[in-house]
Each structure stands twice: as C-alpha cells, then as structure tokens.
Scaffold this active site. Structure first.
Site, PDB file in Angstrom:
ATOM      1  N   GLU A  36       2.373   3.821  -7.433  1.00 28.94           N
ATOM      2  CA  GLU A  36       2.963   2.568  -7.876  1.00 28.94           C
ATOM      3  C   GLU A  36       2.101   1.381  -7.475  1.00 28.94           C
ATOM      4  O   GLU A  36       1.935   0.423  -8.231  1.00 28.94           O
ATOM      5  CB  GLU A  36       4.372   2.426  -7.272  1.00 28.94           C
ATOM      6  CG  GLU A  36       5.195   1.261  -7.822  1.00 28.94           C
ATOM      7  CD  GLU A  36       4.986  -0.054  -7.081  1.00 28.94           C
ATOM      8  OE1 GLU A  36       5.468  -1.093  -7.579  1.00 28.94           O
ATOM      9  OE2 GLU A  36       4.334  -0.060  -6.005  1.00 28.94           O
ATOM     10  N   ASP A  55       4.043   6.266  -2.580  1.00 32.80           N
ATOM     11  CA  ASP A  55       2.773   5.793  -2.031  1.00 32.80           C
ATOM     12  C   ASP A  55       2.930   4.483  -1.275  1.00 32.80           C
ATOM     13  O   ASP A  55       3.861   3.708  -1.518  1.00 32.80           O
ATOM     14  CB  ASP A  55       1.726   5.641  -3.137  1.00 32.80           C
ATOM     15  CG  ASP A  55       2.106   4.601  -4.186  1.00 32.80           C
ATOM     16  OD1 ASP A  55       3.278   4.595  -4.607  1.00 32.80           O
ATOM     17  OD2 ASP A  55       1.245   3.806  -4.588  1.00 32.80           O
TER      18      ASP A  55
END
Length: 367
Positions: A138, A77
């Site tokens: 994350e 991400d």
C-alpha cells in the site's frame, strides 16, 4: 467483549514482524495462521507475483449466507526503518524505542479487525458475511488493492482502517494523485572552456519552475517537486536533470488542468532554450467523494453513537486503498485507527484507541 490484553499482545506481536513493502511474507504467514485459527476460510491471491513481491493479499471470509457482505481491510506493509521494531508500552501508549517506526500504520487496523473476528466467534454474534483483506504494498502505490479482484466477492460496503486521528473520524473524501518524473535534456559542454556551446538542463528547469504552480494551489489541490537529480561533474555543463513531481486534487478536473498547464510551461521553456523534455507523469490513483447521507457512512455514525464516541466526516490529503475500492464501485470509507506521527521514529498509538476502534467494528457488524 473486547479483551484488551489480548488485543495489545496481538498488536505487539505484529509490529515486531518486519514487513516492508513487497516483503510481507512473514506477516502474511502470521495472518494466515491467525485467521485459520479463528475459523475463517483463508486465501492468498497473486498480487505479490504481479507486483514483484514475495506475498499476495491475504483474504479471509466469515460466511453468513443470505446476508450483506461487508469488507474490512488494512495493509500489511510498513515504511522503513522496520527491520527490528522494539515496542515500548508506557502510560497507556505503545511506541517504538526510537530506532524504528512503530508500524501502527497499519498494524493497528489489522489488530482491531482480528479482535473483532475473535469476539464474533467467541460470543456467537449474528453478523453479515465478512470479507477481510490484508493488502500488500500500500505504501508504494496501493499495489495490493489495485491487484485485488474485489468484484468477485460482491461486497456491499467497505471499511478501510488506515487513517490517523481518533476512532470516530470517517474519511469520506480523498484526492486523486499523479506522480512521475520530468526529465529536461540539455547539451553537455566544457564548463570552463566553452560553456556557451552547451545547454544547462538545470538552468532550463529553474526557469520553468519559476513559472509553474507549487505548494498549496487551493483548498483541494497541491503540487510538489520532491527530488532533483542530474549532472556529471562540476566542469561539465549539466546535460540533463530529472525532477520527481507529484500533484493531488479532490477535483479530477483541477488535477488534469494543473498537469496540462505544468507540461505546457516546461515545453515552452525548453523550446526557448533549445532543450528537450521527457514527461512521464501519470495518475497513480483516483480520488473519491461520498455524500454524508450514504449508507456506509450512516452505519459508522450509528455505531459510534451507540458507544458514545463522537464521529465526524472529514477530507484527507492522502490516498489509501479506499481510493481504489471506491473506484471499483464499492462504497468505502477510511476509518481512523488512532495512529499518530506515522512514518516517523516518534510514531505511537494509544491503547484506548485500539480498544475503541475494535468496539466500533463490533457495532458495525451488529448493525
């Protein structure tokens, strides 16, 4: 052995894929295809389902029975804006066109892991058993690594590729972090007719804020109020206010003391004004601190020395998946990728750094 053109093309392909936190499906599908083409055993776990996302952690295994198992990990991400990333290559640097982030955080790490795997297969290199994890979410609380069942893979060491700075920098310490909200509940009243019958929540919060510690507390500890929201109208005494708060420290003892001290200060001030407090601050992730002589660190230092790349161990003020894996008993370090000005529209990465990182990873697996 590193094929620079291929490495860069793979990186460019990935940064063009939009992958905001909890919406990594397109990136996950891309990586599943790539890992299968290289020849890894590929799995996807249920981290997406557990965290309200559309993709799980992508796991690849390159087997080598009887040998040590090494973890290599980077997150899929990125922060926003990342909907339409247009990468620009100029003078050995990759940057965005200025309308979005680049996504080198952390697709630079992913690109180097993929190049390492390709070099291993193409050159039939001897290697330990390799577990690759491309994690989700994350950037919004290390959710993918928290959900990953690392215990079932019996990993000996881990190398997380998710730090800014030049390759050769080894993050061996990072703080615990606590985040959440502090809500002060006062009492509404008409601000023009009877303000004295109300309790202004912002006034209460302001008095408390003057008494707590904010900013840099010491070399290991920080504290911050980043968002303030509340109120209904200018003619109403503010009935409540919400403060978004975070604190970090390399020392768990210092962090706990700071949180207790902050809570007690707010509680005392609220009592003085007749207000109430709702305290919703929790430790989001634990810190870690490795000694410089630990084997996982020595492995990286030796790899860098063989390549003539300077190495150094450093402490970080931010968290990463490294925090979670260390908390689960796996000695892990966070390696610098070369990303610069991350989370901004000026983000960039040098191609040389992508190449150097890939070389370091190859030396790590060669032992």
């Amino acid at each position: 052995m590193i094929r620079e053109t291929r490495l860069v093309e793979n990186f460019l392909d990935m940064v063009k894929i939009s992958s905001p936190s909890k919406d990594e499906r397109a990136m996950g599908d891309y990586l599943i295809k790539v890992l299968e083409e290289i020849g890894l055993e590929v799995k996807e776990d249920n981290a997406g389902e557990l965290n309200g996302g559309n993709c799980g952690n992508i796991i690849g295994i390159l087997k080598a029975p009887g040998k040590k198992r090494l973890l290599f990990s980077a997150h899929m991400d990125t922060v926003v804006p990342c909907e339409k990333v247009i990468p620009v290559v100029e003078n050995g640097i990759v940057k965005s066109d200025g309308t979005s982030i680049l996504g080198g955080d952390d697709k630079g790490g992913i690109a180097s892991i993929i190049e390492m795997l390709r070099v291993i297969k193409e050159n039939n290199l001897e290697h330990p058993e390799i577990v690759v994890v491309f994690s989700i979410a994350e950037e919004v609380g290390l959710l993918g690594s928290k959900s990953f069942d690392i215990d079932s893979y019996k990993v000996d060491f881990g190398f997380i590729l998710d730090s800014s700075g030049k390759p050769g920098k080894i993050v061996t310490k990072a703080p615990s972090a606590a985040r959440g909200t502090i809500k002060i509940i006062g009492k509404p009243a008409h601000a023009g007719i009877s303000p004295e019958s109300g309790i202004n929540a912002l006034t209460v919060a302001a008095h408390a804020i003057t008494k707590i510690k904010l900013g840099r507390i010491d070399l290991e500890t920080t504290s911050n109020i980043g968002l303030v929201s509340g109120g209904q109208a200018t003619n109403i005494v503010m009935p409540s206010v919400v403060l978004d708060y975070e604190a970090r420290s390399l020392s768990n003892e210092k962090l706990n003391y700071l949180l207790e001290e902050t809570f007690e200060t707010f509680k005392v001030v609220c009592k003085e004004f007749g207000a109430k407090i709702e305290w919703n601050i929790k430790v989001e992730y634990p810190g870690f601190a490795l000694e410089d002589n630990e084997e996982v660190i020595e492995i990286v230092k030796i790899a860098c020395k063989k390549l003539g790349i300077a190495s150094e161990t450093v402490s970080s003020g931010g968290g990463s998946d490294t925090n979670i894996y260390n908390s689960k008993g796996i000695p892990c370090v966070n390696l610098a990728v070369g990303m610069s000005k991350v989370h901004t529209l000026e983000e960039y990465i040098e191609i040389k750094d992508l190449v150097d990182l890939s070389k370091i990873l190859i030396e790590i697996i060669k032992g």
